[in-house]
Scaffold this motif. Structure first.
Motif, PDB file in Angstrom:
ATOM      1  N   SER A  98       0.804  -1.221   0.000  1.00 22.78           N
ATOM      2  CA  SER A  98       0.000   0.000   0.000  1.00 22.78           C
ATOM      3  C   SER A  98       0.835   1.268   0.000  1.00 22.78           C
ATOM      4  O   SER A  98       0.363   2.331  -0.412  1.00 22.78           O
ATOM      5  CB  SER A  98      -0.932  -0.001   1.219  1.00 22.78           C
ATOM      6  OG  SER A  98      -0.169  -0.031   2.418  1.00 22.78           O
ATOM      7  N   TRP A  99       2.078   1.185   0.455  1.00 25.21           N
ATOM      8  CA  TRP A  99       2.878   2.389   0.667  1.00 25.21           C
ATOM      9  C   TRP A  99       3.811   2.733  -0.496  1.00 25.21           C
ATOM     10  O   TRP A  99       4.406   3.806  -0.523  1.00 25.21           O
ATOM     11  CB  TRP A  99       3.737   2.226   1.925  1.00 25.21           C
ATOM     12  CG  TRP A  99       4.568   0.974   1.914  1.00 25.21           C
ATOM     13  CD1 TRP A  99       4.213  -0.247   2.382  1.00 25.21           C
ATOM     14  CD2 TRP A  99       5.886   0.833   1.378  1.00 25.21           C
ATOM     15  NE1 TRP A  99       5.223  -1.155   2.190  1.00 25.21           N
ATOM     16  CE2 TRP A  99       6.273  -0.517   1.580  1.00 25.21           C
ATOM     17  CE3 TRP A  99       6.783   1.706   0.764  1.00 25.21           C
ATOM     18  CZ2 TRP A  99       7.512  -1.008   1.159  1.00 25.21           C
ATOM     19  CZ3 TRP A  99       8.012   1.224   0.352  1.00 25.21           C
ATOM     20  CH2 TRP A  99       8.375  -0.114   0.559  1.00 25.21           C
ATOM     21  N   GLU A 108       2.744   5.932  -2.986  1.00 27.65           N
ATOM     22  CA  GLU A 108       2.877   7.249  -2.371  1.00 27.65           C
ATOM     23  C   GLU A 108       4.338   7.581  -2.071  1.00 27.65           C
ATOM     24  O   GLU A 108       4.782   8.717  -2.300  1.00 27.65           O
ATOM     25  CB  GLU A 108       2.050   7.310  -1.087  1.00 27.65           C
ATOM     26  CG  GLU A 108       1.838   8.711  -0.573  1.00 27.65           C
ATOM     27  CD  GLU A 108       0.814   8.749   0.542  1.00 27.65           C
ATOM     28  OE1 GLU A 108      -0.022   9.660   0.553  1.00 27.65           O
ATOM     29  OE2 GLU A 108       0.853   7.851   1.415  1.00 27.65           O
ATOM     30  N   SER A 109       5.091   6.639  -1.586  1.00 31.79           N
ATOM     31  CA  SER A 109       6.493   6.905  -1.256  1.00 31.79           C
ATOM     32  C   SER A 109       7.307   7.208  -2.507  1.00 31.79           C
ATOM     33  O   SER A 109       8.157   8.109  -2.502  1.00 31.79           O
ATOM     34  CB  SER A 109       7.095   5.709  -0.522  1.00 31.79           C
ATOM     35  OG  SER A 109       7.016   4.538  -1.309  1.00 31.79           O
ATOM     36  N   VAL A 144      -2.013  17.422   8.003  1.00 34.60           N
ATOM     37  CA  VAL A 144      -2.667  16.136   7.742  1.00 34.60           C
ATOM     38  C   VAL A 144      -1.613  15.067   7.494  1.00 34.60           C
ATOM     39  O   VAL A 144      -0.497  15.349   7.072  1.00 34.60           O
ATOM     40  CB  VAL A 144      -3.612  16.242   6.528  1.00 34.60           C
ATOM     41  CG1 VAL A 144      -4.740  17.217   6.809  1.00 34.60           C
ATOM     42  CG2 VAL A 144      -2.844  16.656   5.283  1.00 34.60           C
ATOM     43  N   ALA A 149      -0.089  11.609   5.670  1.00 31.19           N
ATOM     44  CA  ALA A 149      -0.116  10.970   4.359  1.00 31.19           C
ATOM     45  C   ALA A 149      -1.071   9.776   4.397  1.00 31.19           C
ATOM     46  O   ALA A 149      -1.354   9.215   5.458  1.00 31.19           O
ATOM     47  CB  ALA A 149       1.286  10.517   3.971  1.00 31.19           C
ATOM     48  N   ASP A 150      -1.550   9.381   3.223  1.00 30.48           N
ATOM     49  CA  ASP A 150      -2.557   8.322   3.164  1.00 30.48           C
ATOM     50  C   ASP A 150      -2.013   6.970   3.610  1.00 30.48           C
ATOM     51  O   ASP A 150      -2.673   6.233   4.351  1.00 30.48           O
ATOM     52  CB  ASP A 150      -3.105   8.209   1.736  1.00 30.48           C
ATOM     53  CG  ASP A 150      -3.920   9.434   1.347  1.00 30.48           C
ATOM     54  OD1 ASP A 150      -4.466  10.081   2.256  1.00 30.48           O
ATOM     55  OD2 ASP A 150      -3.993   9.736   0.139  1.00 30.48           O
ATOM     56  N   SER A 151      -0.811   6.635   3.153  1.00 36.38           N
ATOM     57  CA  SER A 151      -0.302   5.288   3.435  1.00 36.38           C
ATOM     58  C   SER A 151       1.005   5.283   4.212  1.00 36.38           C
ATOM     59  O   SER A 151       1.520   4.214   4.534  1.00 36.38           O
ATOM     60  CB  SER A 151      -0.085   4.533   2.110  1.00 36.38           C
ATOM     61  OG  SER A 151       0.833   5.230   1.282  1.00 36.38           O
ATOM     62  N   MET A 153       2.213  15.651   6.051  1.00 37.68           N
ATOM     63  CA  MET A 153       2.500  16.186   4.731  1.00 37.68           C
ATOM     64  C   MET A 153       3.428  17.395   4.774  1.00 37.68           C
ATOM     65  O   MET A 153       3.849  17.887   3.726  1.00 37.68           O
ATOM     66  CB  MET A 153       1.194  16.539   4.026  1.00 37.68           C
ATOM     67  CG  MET A 153       0.337  15.339   3.688  1.00 37.68           C
ATOM     68  SD  MET A 153       1.180  14.138   2.618  1.00 37.68           S
ATOM     69  CE  MET A 153       1.342  15.081   1.119  1.00 37.68           C
TER      70      MET A 153
END
Length: 202
Positions: free
Chosen positions: A50-51, A54-55, A126, A128-130, A135
């Protein structure tokens, strides 16, 4: 006076460009490894991570902005040069004036980018999503690197002003700097070279 300021700036900007490029190269390798792992786990092991998406995206943002100062200093941005090369040979002072306008315009754009980037950074509380990071760490990169690149724009502007005054010597040794950073070879001392050239032949 202008030469002294430009040389002083170059003492800082040249090694900084090299350092930032090395860091960006490391991030590129890391991003490549993450993308390969993403493909491997998704399509071979059927266990999507999942990560990774984004990473890798965050690493690409960092890598891009870290390379920006070198690109600006060494004139490595994409450009059509057939007109500028003619103008540089036929009317070098006019060419220097147009370069100065370009650098001033760039600094104005950087200023706007820094302002909006800083405002955007203040909204980065906020997560990060994963990834377990706020942020802030992503949003801080654009305004910081734009501020750093503005230092390079100032240096190039000084060189353009000298060109308008008839001083066309490459004090910053831009071409040699680009070659040095691409080949990892030290820049030769131009002062020593000039002294050798000025010595009369025996």
């Amino acid at each position: 006076m202008l030469r002294t300021i430009e040389k002083a700036l170059n003492i800082v900007t040249t090694p900084l460009s090299r350092l930032l490029r090395h860091v960006a190269g490391i991030l590129l390798l890391l991003m490549t490894a993450i993308v390969v792992a993403q493909v491997l786990f998704r399509y071979v092991f059927n266990i999507p991570l999942s990560w990774t998406d984004e990473s890798s995206r965050f690493l690409m943002i960092y890598m891009t902005y870290l390379c920006l100062p070198f690109v600006y200093l060494a004139d490595k941005n994409i450009a059509m040069t057939f007109l500028t090369e003619i103008l540089e040979k036929k009317a070098p002072r006019v060419y220097s004036f147009l370069l100065l306008l370009g650098h001033i315009s760039a600094m104005l754009v950087f200023s706007v980018w820094i302002t909006f980037g800083w405002n955007f950074f203040q909204t980065g509380s906020v997560m990060a999503d994963s990834l377990p990071i706020p942020m802030y760490y992503v949003y801080i990169m654009p305004p910081v690197m734009m501020a750093v690149t503005m230092l390079y724009a100032v240096q190039k502007s000084i060189a353009s002003i000298r060109g308008m005054l008839g001083d066309f010597e490459d004090v910053s040794k831009t071409s040699q700097t680009a070659e040095m950073l691409e080949s990892n070879k030290p820049v030769e001392d131009s002062d020593d070279t000039e002294q050798l050239e000025l010595k009369p032949a025996a």
